[in-house]
Design a protein around this motif. Structure first.
Motif, PDB file in Angstrom:
ATOM      1  N   THR A  91     -80.523  17.810  28.314  1.00  0.00           N
ATOM      2  CA  THR A  91     -80.538  19.207  29.196  1.00  0.00           C
ATOM      3  C   THR A  91     -79.750  19.500  28.024  1.00  0.00           C
ATOM      4  OG1 THR A  91     -81.533  19.167  30.983  1.00  0.00           O
ATOM      5  CG2 THR A  91     -80.846  21.231  29.765  1.00  0.00           C
ATOM      6  N   ARG A  92     -81.020  20.140  26.775  1.00  0.00           N
ATOM      7  CA  ARG A  92     -80.498  20.791  25.468  1.00  0.00           C
ATOM      8  C   ARG A  92     -80.395  22.319  25.337  1.00  0.00           C
ATOM      9  NH1 ARG A  92     -79.449  17.349  19.770  1.00  0.00           N
ATOM     10  NH2 ARG A  92     -77.671  17.220  19.955  1.00  0.00           N
ATOM     11  N   SER A 127     -77.952  13.970  25.740  1.00  0.00           N
ATOM     12  CA  SER A 127     -78.050  15.035  26.963  1.00  0.00           C
ATOM     13  C   SER A 127     -78.962  14.504  27.589  1.00  0.00           C
ATOM     14  CB  SER A 127     -77.768  15.989  26.051  1.00  0.00           C
ATOM     15  OG  SER A 127     -77.148  16.168  24.889  1.00  0.00           O
ATOM     16  N   ALA A 154     -78.025  13.484  21.021  1.00  0.00           N
ATOM     17  CA  ALA A 154     -78.909  14.347  21.361  1.00  0.00           C
ATOM     18  C   ALA A 154     -80.079  12.953  22.845  1.00  0.00           C
ATOM     19  CB  ALA A 154     -80.869  14.068  19.766  1.00  0.00           C
ATOM     20  N   THR A 213     -75.625  18.276  30.589  1.00  0.00           N
ATOM     21  CA  THR A 213     -76.238  19.665  29.455  1.00  0.00           C
ATOM     22  C   THR A 213     -75.035  20.242  28.604  1.00  0.00           C
ATOM     23  OG1 THR A 213     -76.453  20.059  32.010  1.00  0.00           O
ATOM     24  CG2 THR A 213     -76.324  22.177  29.926  1.00  0.00           C
ATOM     25  N   GLU A 214     -76.261  20.143  27.013  1.00  0.00           N
ATOM     26  CA  GLU A 214     -74.959  20.341  25.602  1.00  0.00           C
ATOM     27  C   GLU A 214     -75.435  21.737  25.571  1.00  0.00           C
ATOM     28  OE1 GLU A 214     -75.715  19.003  20.981  1.00  0.00           O
ATOM     29  OE2 GLU A 214     -77.069  18.089  22.738  1.00  0.00           O
ATOM     30  N   GLU A 222     -79.584  25.452  22.707  1.00  0.00           N
ATOM     31  CA  GLU A 222     -79.343  26.063  22.004  1.00  0.00           C
ATOM     32  C   GLU A 222     -79.177  27.651  21.768  1.00  0.00           C
ATOM     33  OE1 GLU A 222     -80.780  27.228  17.152  1.00  0.00           O
ATOM     34  OE2 GLU A 222     -82.135  26.002  18.532  1.00  0.00           O
ATOM     35  N   ASP A 281     -84.597  20.582  25.183  1.00  0.00           N
ATOM     36  CA  ASP A 281     -84.948  19.426  25.562  1.00  0.00           C
ATOM     37  C   ASP A 281     -84.787  19.525  26.675  1.00  0.00           C
ATOM     38  OD1 ASP A 281     -85.926  16.579  25.774  1.00  0.00           O
ATOM     39  OD2 ASP A 281     -84.117  15.811  25.125  1.00  0.00           O
ATOM     40  N   ASN A 314     -71.787  22.276  21.630  1.00  0.00           N
ATOM     41  CA  ASN A 314     -71.230  21.685  20.281  1.00  0.00           C
ATOM     42  C   ASN A 314     -71.326  21.983  19.462  1.00  0.00           C
ATOM     43  OD1 ASN A 314     -71.469  19.343  18.937  1.00  0.00           O
ATOM     44  ND2 ASN A 314     -73.675  18.755  18.968  1.00  0.00           N
TER      45      ASN A 314
END
Length: 348
Positions: free
Chosen positions: A307-308, A305, A302, A131-132, A310, A325, A276
Motif C-alpha cells: 500500500t502506498r 510496497s 514502488a 505500507t509506505e 502520499e 496504490d 519515505n
C-alpha cells in the motif's frame, strides 16, 4: 462509561499480553527450526542457521539456495537435507483459493487513531504487508510513527494489533516523550507502551540492513510483535550511495532489504510501516505534470510496497492522505490533523 471500560481494558491488555497474542506466539513457536531435529538434522547445524538469522522453517524455505550456502559451516548437501526436512514438515505448494481466503482471516488492521484515515484504508494499517507513506517535510510522517507505536499495542477488539512494536530510526525523529500524550488519549500508560517498544537508531545502510536481518530473531525470542516501523527507509541510502554510478547497486541492496521485510511480514503476520522522502522530478517543470515531487526509491520501492500513501499539506495543521496504490482500496483522499496527542480527525 463505555470509553472508560475500553480504556481500562486496553491498559490491562498492554500490561499483560493478550491471549490472542499468546496463541499467535504458540503458532509461531511451532514453526521454529528446531522442529526438523526429528528428521535427522543436528542441533549444531540448526544453530548455524539461527546465527545467520534464519529462526524458523518459513524463513529458510523463503530464501534462495545460493544465499543459504553462504552460511558459515553449511555445505550445499546440508542445505538440500534441511530443505528436504522442511518439506516433510510443511508444504509450500499450491493451495486452493478457499484456503488462501481462510489464511487471510488472520490479517489484522491497526487503527491510525483517525476515523477518516481508517475508512480510507479499509480499517487501518494491514498486517502481513508493507505500507509506505511518503511526502515532503512537515506532512506528518513521523507523527504517524508515534501514533501507530501506541495503537499497535491496543487489543485487537479495540482496533489494535495486540503486540509489541519495533522501530528502526534512521533520521533521529523518534521522541519517547511524545508517547505519553498519545497513550493518555487511548487510555493506556505511557510507561507500559515504552516498555513494549524497542528502538534501534541506525547511522548507515550496513547497520540498517543488519538490523532488519535481526528482526526475525527478535520476533521469535521476544514476541509477539504487531508492528515494525522504519523512519525513513531511504534516507541512509541517499547518503551512502551517491551518483548514477552507484544507482544500480543501491537499488539491488534496497530490493534485497525490502524482500526480507516482505517475507518477515508474512511469516510473523506483522504490519510493516515505513516513511519515505520525496525528490524533485526533473519533468516537474512541464505544465502537464501536476506534482513536481516524486518518492525516492524508484520502481524497486514502488513494486515492493503493498500500500502506498502520499501525504500533502493542507490548511493549518491539517494534512491530506491520498491512496496512490493498494490491492484492496480505491484511489481516494482523506483529511487528518496533527496534534500533540498524535494524528486525529480534523476539527472543523
Amino acid at each position: 462509561t463505555s470509553t472508560m471500560v475500553a480504556a481500562a481494558q486496553a491498559e490491562k491488555e498492554i500490561q499483560q499480553p493478550a491471549e490472542a497474542a499468546q496463541e499467535e506466539e504458540e503458532e509461531q513457536a511451532s514453526t521454529d527450526l528446531d522442529i526438523i531435529i526429528k528428521h535427522g538434522i543436528t542441533k549444531t547445524d540448526i544453530n548455524k542457521f539461527k546465527e545467520a538469522g534464519y529462526m524458523t522453517i518459513d524463513s529458510v524455505a523463503m530464501t534462495v539456495k545460493k544465499q543459504l550456502v553462504n552460511i558459515k559451516g553449511i555445505t550445499e548437501a546440508k542445505v538440500d537435507k534441511v530443505l528436504e526436512a522442511i518439506n516433510k514438515e510443511k508444504s509450500f505448494s499450491f493451495m486452493s483459493g478457499a484456503q488462501v481466503l481462510r489464511n487471510r482471516q488472520r490479517i489484522k488492521r491497526i487503527t491510525t487513531g483517525c476515523k477518516s484515515l481508517d475508512t480510507l484504508l479499509g480499517g487501518g494499517i494491514e498486517s502481513a504487508s508493507l505500507t509506505e507513506i511518503f511526502g515532503e517535510f512537515r506532512t506528518g510522517k513521523t507523527q504517524w510513527m508515534h501514533t501507530l507505536a501506541v495503537t499497535a499495542m491496543l487489543p485487537t477488539n479495540l482496533g489494535g494489533g495486540g503486540g509489541k512494536v519495533a522501530i528502526i530510526d534512521t533520521e533521529g525523529g523518534f521522541r519517547p516523550e511524545k508517547i505519553a500524550a498519545i497513550a493518555e488519549r487511548f487510555g493506556v500508560k505511557g510507561d507500559d507502551v515504552l516498555e513494549n517498544l524497542v528502538v534501534c537508531r541506525c547511522y548507515n545502510t550496513d547497520h540498517q540492513l543488519s538490523t532488519v536481518h535481526k528482526l526475525a530473531a527478535l520476533m521469535v525470542e521476544d514476541g509477539p510483535y504487531s508492528l515494525v516501523i522504519i523512519d525513513s527507509i531511504t534516507s541512509l541510502f541517499r547518503v551512502d550511495y551517491v551518483g548514477r554510478g552507484e544507482l544500480s547497486v543501491r537499488q539491488q541492496v534496497l530490493g534485497g532489504m525490502l524482500s526480507k521485510l516482505t517475507k518477515m511480514a508474512e511469516e510473523f503476520n506483522v504490519a510493516v510501516l515505513y516513511t519515505n522522502q520525496v525528490m524533485s522530478n526533473p519533468d516537474g517543470g512541464m505544465s502537464f505534470v501536476s506534482d513536481p515531487k516524486k518518492p525516492v526509491g524508484g520502481h524497486v520501492l514502488a513494486h515492493a510496497s503493498t500500500t502506498r500513501l502520499e501525504l500533502k499539506k493542507g490548511r493549518g495543521e491539517q494534512r491530506i492522505c491520498k491512496v496512490i496504490d493498494s490491492p484492496t482500496q480505491p484511489e481516494a483522499e482523506a483529511t487528518f490533523q496533527l496534534t500533540g496527542a498524535g494524528i486525529t480527525d480534523p476539527s472543523e
